[in-house]
Design a protein around this motif. Structure first.
Motif, PDB file in Angstrom:
ATOM      1  N   TYR A 174       1.322  -0.983   0.023  1.00 24.25           N
ATOM      2  CA  TYR A 174       0.018   0.041   0.134  1.00 24.25           C
ATOM      3  C   TYR A 174       0.708   1.663   0.251  1.00 24.25           C
ATOM      4  O   TYR A 174       1.661   1.613  -0.396  1.00 24.25           O
ATOM      5  N   LEU A 175       0.751   2.101   0.829  1.00 24.37           N
ATOM      6  CA  LEU A 175       1.375   3.844   0.392  1.00 24.37           C
ATOM      7  C   LEU A 175       1.643   3.559   1.901  1.00 24.37           C
ATOM      8  O   LEU A 175       1.287   2.950   2.947  1.00 24.37           O
ATOM      9  N   GLY A 176       2.766   4.135   2.425  1.00 24.74           N
ATOM     10  CA  GLY A 176       4.001   4.583   2.912  1.00 24.74           C
ATOM     11  C   GLY A 176       4.832   3.469   2.962  1.00 24.74           C
ATOM     12  O   GLY A 176       5.168   2.705   2.031  1.00 24.74           O
ATOM     13  N   ARG A 177       5.828   3.028   4.654  1.00 22.92           N
ATOM     14  CA  ARG A 177       6.917   2.373   3.844  1.00 22.92           C
ATOM     15  C   ARG A 177       6.145   0.838   4.948  1.00 22.92           C
ATOM     16  O   ARG A 177       4.997   0.616   5.526  1.00 22.92           O
ATOM     17  N   SER A 178       7.302   0.250   3.827  1.00 26.45           N
ATOM     18  CA  SER A 178       6.355  -1.089   4.508  1.00 26.45           C
ATOM     19  C   SER A 178       7.679  -2.241   4.676  1.00 26.45           C
ATOM     20  O   SER A 178       9.047  -1.374   4.067  1.00 26.45           O
ATOM     21  N   LYS A 179       7.638  -3.486   5.221  1.00 23.52           N
ATOM     22  CA  LYS A 179       8.976  -4.531   5.196  1.00 23.52           C
ATOM     23  C   LYS A 179       8.324  -5.671   5.033  1.00 23.52           C
ATOM     24  O   LYS A 179       7.733  -6.010   5.717  1.00 23.52           O
ATOM     25  N   ILE A 180       9.068  -6.662   3.781  1.00 22.41           N
ATOM     26  CA  ILE A 180       8.274  -6.987   3.331  1.00 22.41           C
ATOM     27  C   ILE A 180       9.219  -8.690   3.155  1.00 22.41           C
ATOM     28  O   ILE A 180      10.183  -8.578   2.661  1.00 22.41           O
ATOM     29  N   ARG A 181       9.347 -10.081   3.751  1.00 21.36           N
ATOM     30  CA  ARG A 181       9.819 -10.834   3.504  1.00 21.36           C
ATOM     31  C   ARG A 181       9.474 -12.279   3.096  1.00 21.36           C
ATOM     32  O   ARG A 181       8.532 -12.514   3.556  1.00 21.36           O
ATOM     33  N   VAL A 182      10.144 -12.406   1.901  1.00 23.28           N
ATOM     34  CA  VAL A 182       9.516 -14.114   1.568  1.00 23.28           C
ATOM     35  C   VAL A 182      10.246 -15.121   2.374  1.00 23.28           C
ATOM     36  O   VAL A 182      11.577 -14.749   2.168  1.00 23.28           O
ATOM     37  N   ASP A 183       9.543 -16.303   3.365  1.00 23.92           N
ATOM     38  CA  ASP A 183      10.391 -17.121   3.625  1.00 23.92           C
ATOM     39  C   ASP A 183      10.069 -18.610   2.518  1.00 23.92           C
ATOM     40  O   ASP A 183       9.091 -18.938   3.420  1.00 23.92           O
ATOM     41  N   ASP A 184      10.402 -18.912   1.533  1.00 16.80           N
ATOM     42  CA  ASP A 184      10.107 -19.871   1.034  1.00 16.80           C
ATOM     43  C   ASP A 184      10.535 -21.262   1.389  1.00 16.80           C
ATOM     44  O   ASP A 184       9.948 -21.854   1.481  1.00 16.80           O
ATOM     45  N   ASP A 185      10.792 -21.081   2.390  1.00 17.54           N
ATOM     46  CA  ASP A 185      11.652 -22.801   2.573  1.00 17.54           C
ATOM     47  C   ASP A 185       9.668 -22.814   3.636  1.00 17.54           C
ATOM     48  O   ASP A 185       9.708 -24.286   4.158  1.00 17.54           O
TER      49      ASP A 185
END
Length: 765
Positions: A174-185
């Motif tokens: 969305y708008l603003g700050r974010s932090k996203i991480r994929v844990d594929d395992d």
């Protein structure tokens, strides 16, 4: 095709149904089917039919889910006339005008990967859409079927991808700050988002998305879909996002939970609320049971199907606010991270409500039906005061101070008057004393600007103060609430202080025109007065709407107008006047003006809050049959369960709560006292199942579209000639019987003793 429910779930559900008070013999089992969550969604900036979106949530749930047809950041997140969906959001928005916060969305994409919110949007048809509180489903033109079922702080989503094409799921920060991480395992997405207005420093929403299907590949981007990086596991910054890819034809279930406290709390919540479920059907059935038990607190009979659907759709909307802002730790204890001071506190907090709207009907409805929750909310109001120095007025979740008035005291006084005494009244009164004597750091409803001027001359002068007359009126009501609470709890000093101000409405009444008007500091009336002109000294209305804002003293208002006959004549004139307006200081028509004209009820503008109580005022002047007529006409003419279901903004449950209360046969004209004014019920029978285990039944034999007038009334078999009920009379259980007919009974409820509360005639503490 929906897979069958596992046998163990069906068995547990049947056992629960057998014990549920909502499903005993002779009582309805499936009330949730009457709810249309798309009610009021056909709204635009220019004309409001509710400004709602198809919320999928549990009652008062912390998070809700909805399809998104608007651009990121657009307050009109879902509009019925649009034909594309660009995401499925975790949402918290309580008003299109205040926008949303702590938002992220998931969107299925088929074939070539596209992450841009415009390019990834897929067409849909309403024929392929189901909107219920416990379940949302839509089939997109890209071939993906999307389903959602909620828990209190999470949801399960399911995406059925078509075969033979790559299957992507895009998470948009969305708008603003974010932090996203994929844990594929671990086949999951984790991270946080920070977006929206009025958010304190450090406020974030931690989320966890757990898939039941292996992730084959993934990537991330930032800056609004620029620079997509396949194989990149993490992205952060403004307008960040990520994607995961599954095998073609996958059926992907996603368990989602989030927390304002920590990532660890989000994981704990996901396990607690969703860990025992393997299939979306299980969540769907559990959510349906929660809603059926909740909706069964009010059961209605003896009306057309359309009215039944309108009632339960409105009751659904009235059951969303205020939202829970507290969470449960590992021991199950309530706690929260405060949006006011950023610290973690034990106890309860609620948010997403604007008290200028909701003090009128939505909060009194909560006090009647959910006193335990409402008592916790009273504690939360004072906790907020301790954390930021001010009582909340408009929280989502930080304080915005929007609109006007100091209406937290209305909630506190109303709760105390109705026996909800979970707080220290001395603390509440001290908080209000400070609130009503100082201007706060936020918007106009945070504290009281011009308090020293009011103290000196008895009103706010115009044009020195914006919306001065409206503020003077609402401050006078709030001062009454402070007075009444102080008087009930023995604080004579504060009672005397507030009593001096609660009659300030008299200072802005112009006897020559018969309206509340703007006046300058020397006492002169604002020139060029026209009662159909909006703005200026008024808030979202004109003199026709604001003359009635004397909730605590209709008798005193009637005396200013010239007595009972003149009072009734003025009330009649609202409906008889042409539905005309002048934009005034707004400069151009705003949606509330258009909605008043569209309603074709003269100057009665039900789509906005200031005049919603006005039809009940006939009961204060000896002509209750006119209340009965107009209340029924408003319900019949201005409400339905469709996408065009409201005559204006459905503000955090208030406009819905007006309908719910009125359909039951009574309304809270003056929150702060223990009375509900009688109207005309919409059904032949309504049953309130109260939290104390008792039932209050409203019987209205002969009720119909023509038979709107009360011929005779009894309460528990004894004749009832007055035009109000007390809170105790309802919560102690019993039967109110109203004989209905096509012509008014001009002899019932006409005496002075039959009239509801006015402070100028009150003779009891």
């Amino acid at each position: 095709m929906t897979p069958p429910s596992p046998p163990r779930v069906v068995a547990c559900l049947l056992a629960a149904l057998a014990l549920s008070p909502a499903t005993r013999a002779g009582e309805p089992r499936d009330l949730v089917r009457h709810v249309n969550t798309l009610q009021g969604t056909n709204s635009r900036f220019e004309l409001t039919r509710g400004n709602t979106y198809p919320t999928c949530a549990l009652p008062f749930g912390m998070h809700t889910w909805t399809p998104q047809t608007g651009h990121n950041g657009d307050g009109w997140k879902y509009q019925y006339h649009r034909d594309q969906i660009r995401g499925f959001q975790q949402a918290h928005q309580c008003s299109s005008w205040s926008n949303d916060y702590a938002v992220f969305s998931l969107m299925p994409v088929v074939g070539e990967l596209v992450v841009d919110e415009n390019a990834r949007a897929s067409r849909f048809r309403h024929d392929d859409e189901v909107g219920k509180p416990h379940y949302y489903r839509v089939t997109l033109e890209n071939g993906v079927e999307v389903e959602i079922s909620p828990t209190v702080r999470g949801a399960m989503l399911r995406f059925r991808f078509p075969p033979d094409q790559p299957a992507h799921l895009v998470l948009d920060g969305y708008l603003g700050r974010s932090k996203i991480r994929v844990d594929d395992d671990q086949d999951r997405l984790v991270g946080w988002v920070r977006n929206g207005r009025n958010q304190p420093r450090g406020f974030v929403n931690h989320f966890l998305v757990q898939f039941d299907t292996p992730v084959e590949s993934y990537g991330a981007w930032r800056g609004g879909a620029k620079g997509v990086s396949p194989g990149q596991a993490e992205s952060s910054g403004n307008k960040a996002g990520a994607y995961v890819t599954f095998a073609p034809g996958s059926v992907v279930q996603a368990k989602v939970a989030s927390s304002y406290v920590s990532a660890e709390q989000a994981a704990l919540t996901l396990d607690r609320e969703l860990g025992r479920y393997d299939q979306l059907e299980e969540v769907k059935e559990a959510a349906a049971e929660v809603w059926n038990q909740h909706l069964a607190k009010l059961t209605v009979e003896g009306g057309p199907t359309e009215r039944l659907e309108t009632f339960y759709s409105c009751y659904f909307r009235a059951s969303l606010f205020p939202r829970k802002f507290y969470e449960r730790d590992a021991e199950g204890e309530a706690y929260y991270r405060s949006p006011y001071d950023g610290e973690v506190h034990r106890g309860y907090l609620y948010t997403d409500t604007g008290l200028w709207d909701t003090f009128r009907a939505q909060m009194p409805l909560n006090a009647l039906l959910y006193p335990q929750m409402h008592g916790r909310y009273m504690q939360a109001l004072l906790a907020a005061h301790r954390q930021c120095g001010w009582l909340p007025s408009w929280s989502f979740p930080g304080e915005a101070g929007s609109m006007i008035g100091n209406h937290a005291i209305s909630l506190l006084a109303d709760a105390w008057a109705k026996g909800i005494r979970t707080f220290d009244p001395a603390e509440a009164l001290a908080a209000y004393d400070h609130e009503s004597s100082h201007k706060g750091p936020w918007g106009p409803a945070n504290g009281r600007g011009g308090a020293d001027v009011i103290e000196r001359i008895g009103y706010l002068p115009y044009p020195e103060f914006r919306e001065a007359t409206a503020k003077t009126l609402e401050y006078a009501y709030d001062d009454f609430c402070g007075y009444w609470l102080a008087k009930q709890t023995g604080d004579e000093e504060l009672a005397e202080k507030f009593a001096k101000r609660m009659y300030n409405y008299r200072h802005v009444f112009d006897g020559q025109t018969g309206f509340m008007r703007g006046r300058d500091a020397e006492g002169g009336w604002a020139p060029n007065f026209d009662p159909i002109e909006w703005g200026g000294p008024y808030t979202e209305g004109s003199a026709w709407h604001w003359v009635w804002s004397v909730f605590h003293d209709p008798h005193g208002l009637g005396e200013l107008l010239g007595g009972d006959d003149a009072f009734v004549e003025k009330l009649d004139a609202v409906f008889a006047a042409p539905a005309e307006f002048k934009p005034g200081t707004y400069g151009a028509p705003i949606h509330e003006m258009r909605e008043m004209v569209l309603g074709q009820m003269g100057q009665y503008a039900h789509g906005n809050q200031p005049i919603q109580h006005m039809p009940y005022l006939y009961c204060y002047a000896g002509q209750p049959w006119k209340t009965q007529r107009w209340v029924r006409e408003v319900m019949q003419k201005l409400y339905n369960a469709t996408e065009d279901g409201y005559p204006g903004d459905e503000d955090q449950g208030q406009t819905s709560s007006w309908f719910v209360q009125s359909a039951l046969g009574f309304y809270s004209v003056c929150p702060g006292v223990d009375q509900y004014v009688l109207g005309s019920p919409a059904f032949e029978k309504a049953t309130l199942r109260l939290e104390n285990g008792k039932r209050f039944v409203v019987e209205a034999p002969g009720n119909s579209a023509e038979n709107v007038y009360i011929q005779a009334a009894t309460l528990n078999g004894a004749p009832l000639d007055r035009n109000y009920l007390t809170h105790d009379e309802i919560v102690q259980g019993g039967v109110l019987r109203l004989e209905m007919g096509p012509q008014p009974n001009l002899d019932r409820g006409v005496g002075v003793d039959a009239r509801p509360f006015s402070v100028s005639t009150a003779d009891r503490p």
